[in-house]
Each structure stands twice: as C-alpha cells, then as structure tokens.
Scaffold this motif. Sequence first.
Motif, PDB file in Angstrom:
ATOM      1  N   ILE A 128       0.833  -1.197   0.000  1.00 24.65           N
ATOM      2  CA  ILE A 128       0.000   0.000   0.000  1.00 24.65           C
ATOM      3  C   ILE A 128       0.871   1.252   0.000  1.00 24.65           C
ATOM      4  CG2 ILE A 128      -1.707   1.319   1.309  1.00 24.65           C
ATOM      5  CD1 ILE A 128      -2.782  -1.216  -0.091  1.00 24.65           C
ATOM      6  N   GLN A 129       1.904   1.245   0.832  1.00 23.75           N
ATOM      7  CA  GLN A 129       2.809   2.394   0.923  1.00 23.75           C
ATOM      8  C   GLN A 129       3.572   2.608  -0.382  1.00 23.75           C
ATOM      9  OE1 GLN A 129       3.798   4.535   3.597  1.00 23.75           O
ATOM     10  NE2 GLN A 129       2.019   3.882   4.778  1.00 23.75           N
ATOM     11  N   GLY A 130       4.030   1.523  -0.977  1.00 23.20           N
ATOM     12  CA  GLY A 130       4.926   1.644  -2.125  1.00 23.20           C
ATOM     13  C   GLY A 130       4.259   1.685  -3.478  1.00 23.20           C
ATOM     14  N   VAL A 131       3.021   1.149  -3.585  1.00 19.11           N
ATOM     15  CA  VAL A 131       2.354   1.044  -4.885  1.00 19.11           C
ATOM     16  C   VAL A 131       0.988   1.732  -4.894  1.00 19.11           C
ATOM     17  CG1 VAL A 131       1.492  -0.535  -6.661  1.00 19.11           C
ATOM     18  CG2 VAL A 131       3.556  -1.124  -5.362  1.00 19.11           C
ATOM     19  N   SER A 132       0.115   1.329  -3.978  1.00 24.70           N
ATOM     20  CA  SER A 132      -1.271   1.804  -4.037  1.00 24.70           C
ATOM     21  C   SER A 132      -1.403   3.300  -3.796  1.00 24.70           C
ATOM     22  CB  SER A 132      -2.123   1.047  -3.012  1.00 24.70           C
ATOM     23  OG  SER A 132      -2.201  -0.323  -3.328  1.00 24.70           O
ATOM     24  N   ILE A 133      -0.779   3.803  -2.741  1.00 25.70           N
ATOM     25  CA  ILE A 133      -0.906   5.223  -2.424  1.00 25.70           C
ATOM     26  C   ILE A 133      -0.287   6.098  -3.508  1.00 25.70           C
ATOM     27  CG2 ILE A 133      -0.219   7.029  -0.794  1.00 25.70           C
ATOM     28  CD1 ILE A 133      -0.660   5.020   1.453  1.00 25.70           C
ATOM     29  N   PRO A 134       0.919   5.786  -4.000  1.00 26.58           N
ATOM     30  CA  PRO A 134       1.455   6.588  -5.107  1.00 26.58           C
ATOM     31  C   PRO A 134       0.568   6.557  -6.354  1.00 26.58           C
ATOM     32  CG  PRO A 134       3.215   5.354  -4.060  1.00 26.58           C
ATOM     33  CD  PRO A 134       1.941   4.838  -3.480  1.00 26.58           C
ATOM     34  N   ARG A 135      -0.014   5.410  -6.650  1.00 28.37           N
ATOM     35  CA  ARG A 135      -0.901   5.326  -7.818  1.00 28.37           C
ATOM     36  C   ARG A 135      -2.133   6.187  -7.611  1.00 28.37           C
ATOM     37  NH1 ARG A 135      -3.393  -0.277 -10.497  1.00 28.37           N
ATOM     38  NH2 ARG A 135      -4.815   0.760 -11.959  1.00 28.37           N
ATOM     39  N   LEU A 136      -2.711   6.139  -6.433  1.00 30.01           N
ATOM     40  CA  LEU A 136      -3.877   6.967  -6.130  1.00 30.01           C
ATOM     41  C   LEU A 136      -3.529   8.444  -6.202  1.00 30.01           C
ATOM     42  CD1 LEU A 136      -6.787   7.360  -5.163  1.00 30.01           C
ATOM     43  CD2 LEU A 136      -5.962   7.036  -2.815  1.00 30.01           C
ATOM     44  N   ASN A 137      -2.389   8.821  -5.678  1.00 30.70           N
ATOM     45  CA  ASN A 137      -1.989  10.233  -5.685  1.00 30.70           C
ATOM     46  C   ASN A 137      -1.735  10.743  -7.106  1.00 30.70           C
ATOM     47  OD1 ASN A 137      -2.238  10.518  -2.923  1.00 30.70           O
ATOM     48  ND2 ASN A 137      -0.083  10.074  -2.508  1.00 30.70           N
ATOM     49  N   ARG A 138      -1.185   9.896  -7.962  1.00 28.70           N
ATOM     50  CA  ARG A 138      -0.995  10.301  -9.362  1.00 28.70           C
ATOM     51  C   ARG A 138      -2.333  10.565 -10.026  1.00 28.70           C
ATOM     52  NH1 ARG A 138       2.989   6.170  -9.191  1.00 28.70           N
ATOM     53  NH2 ARG A 138       1.547   4.698 -10.196  1.00 28.70           N
ATOM     54  N   PHE A 139      -3.311   9.714  -9.734  1.00 22.23           N
ATOM     55  CA  PHE A 139      -4.647   9.914 -10.299  1.00 22.23           C
ATOM     56  C   PHE A 139      -5.264  11.208  -9.781  1.00 22.23           C
ATOM     57  CE2 PHE A 139      -9.189   9.576  -9.349  1.00 22.23           C
ATOM     58  CZ  PHE A 139      -9.679   9.618 -10.648  1.00 22.23           C
ATOM     59  N   LYS A 140      -5.174  11.449  -8.481  1.00 27.21           N
ATOM     60  CA  LYS A 140      -5.754  12.657  -7.890  1.00 27.21           C
ATOM     61  C   LYS A 140      -5.158  13.913  -8.514  1.00 27.21           C
ATOM     62  CE  LYS A 140      -6.900  10.836  -3.299  1.00 27.21           C
ATOM     63  NZ  LYS A 140      -6.600  10.939  -1.845  1.00 27.21           N
ATOM     64  N   LYS A 141      -3.868  13.889  -8.769  1.00 23.82           N
ATOM     65  CA  LYS A 141      -3.204  15.049  -9.359  1.00 23.82           C
ATOM     66  C   LYS A 141      -3.697  15.305 -10.777  1.00 23.82           C
ATOM     67  CE  LYS A 141       1.414  16.975 -10.203  1.00 23.82           C
ATOM     68  NZ  LYS A 141       2.886  16.726 -10.081  1.00 23.82           N
ATOM     69  N   GLN A 142      -4.035  14.228 -11.495  1.00 23.48           N
ATOM     70  CA  GLN A 142      -4.451  14.355 -12.888  1.00 23.48           C
ATOM     71  C   GLN A 142      -5.921  14.744 -13.029  1.00 23.48           C
ATOM     72  OE1 GLN A 142      -3.585  10.858 -15.198  1.00 23.48           O
ATOM     73  NE2 GLN A 142      -4.364  11.712 -17.109  1.00 23.48           N
ATOM     74  N   PHE A 143      -6.760  14.307 -12.080  1.00 23.08           N
ATOM     75  CA  PHE A 143      -8.201  14.539 -12.201  1.00 23.08           C
ATOM     76  C   PHE A 143      -8.789  15.188 -10.944  1.00 23.08           C
ATOM     77  CE2 PHE A 143      -7.397  11.041 -15.150  1.00 23.08           C
ATOM     78  CZ  PHE A 143      -8.089  11.458 -16.290  1.00 23.08           C
ATOM     79  N   PRO A 144      -8.300  16.335 -10.517  1.00 22.47           N
ATOM     80  CA  PRO A 144      -8.817  16.951  -9.296  1.00 22.47           C
ATOM     81  C   PRO A 144     -10.288  17.310  -9.373  1.00 22.47           C
ATOM     82  CG  PRO A 144      -7.459  18.501 -10.509  1.00 22.47           C
ATOM     83  CD  PRO A 144      -7.256  17.157 -11.158  1.00 22.47           C
TER      84      PRO A 144
END
Length: 220
Positions: free
Chosen positions: A196-212
């Motif tokens: 979760i720390q290394g994969v899931s959260i970074p993936r979620l944060n990349r999405f949030k940055k792209q589609f606020p």
Amino acid sequence: MRLCSLLILTFFTTMSCKNTGPSAEDQKMAQLDPVQTEAVDGYERAYFASGCFWCVEAVFESVKGVKEAVSGYSGGTIKNPTYKQVSYGKTNHAEAVAVFYDPKVISFRNLVLVFFGSQDPTTLNRQGPDRGRQYRSIAFYQNSDQKKIIEDIIAELNETVYDDQIVTQVLPFQKFWQAEGYHQNYERNNPKDPYIQGVSIPRLNRFKKQFPELLKDNAH
C-alpha cells in the motif's frame, strides 16, 4: 500481504505469464452477449480490471458520484474463484472491481476516463510490479452503447497519447465474483502495508493530481 508484494517482485518478474496474448477463453468470451445488470437504489454498476484491485478500488472510491467500489474477480468462466486460484494464474479471471455509481452525478464515459487515467494501458498483462494475466487491463461493457464509448475513448487515446499501443481488452460483462472480505477497503484498512505504501498510495496520488475536478471533497 499480497503475493505480488514489493518484497517478492523479483520472483514474480521471472514467473510472469508466458501467454502474452488473448487466451482461447478470452476469444470465446468476446463473442458472448453482454449481461446487463440492474440498478440498485438508483446506483448503476460498471466493471473494470487494471491490476491490483486494492489500488483500483481506492481510485474509484475517491471519485464523485461513486458510492462504493467492490473488489472481486471477472473475465473468466470458473465459478466461485478464490484469491489463491486467481493470484497463481489458475483461472482466466482478472482482479476486478464493481463500481456502484450515480449516473446523475458521473457518467459511464467519465468512469472509463478514470479507468484509463489511473493506469498504464500499454503494459500487457502487467500493472506496476504485478505481472500475469490476472492483472491485465479490461473494460467490461453491458450494452452496445457502453462498448462504443469504450472503443471511442481507446481510439482517441491511441491517436493522441499512446500511439496505438493500448492493449486493454474490451469484453462483454458476464459475471462478477466478490473477493474475500479482507480484500474490501484494503488500502483504507491497512495503510502501513508495504505494498500500500509503495504502490497503491502513489498510484492513487498520481490519479488525484491528474483529475482533481472528479474528486470527492474529502478525497483531495
């Protein structure tokens, strides 16, 4: 902990799926008529697969108009698949999510854009560190209108972004099997898990940055 955790990435790199193209089962399923699900309390359902369902569930649950996303398995024919069977490639199922959404708030088209915008659709049978057909990218459709939406978006993205490299499968929805209880809301319930720390959260944060603009107020 996931079988495809960061701690055993090297093992799964060497054991990646040998069959890199659509399976015979995929080809048969592509010829089937889609199954149309009914709305539940005004919420319609959409189904997607794009790697780790922990990651995909968290992405969709951050989106306005989505009531919840449920982790499970779809894309194969074996009944009542288990996580162990799917993770070891014993079925043709992929890790998938069922997205319960309010069509008055978010359209199916925007859900498809979320799907493509939160993954790399050009990596065959792989998403991030997770490799194998169980992690392949699939957009499921329940009717001809949904199929056209998916295909139109793929054509547009292939032309403008991915240079005809998208490998996402477009399959008629047949059946969704809900995953075991401990998989549900896994990212939320296990924030210190190394995956979760290394994969899931970074993936979620990349999405949030792209589609606020698509995020729920509490997801920013």
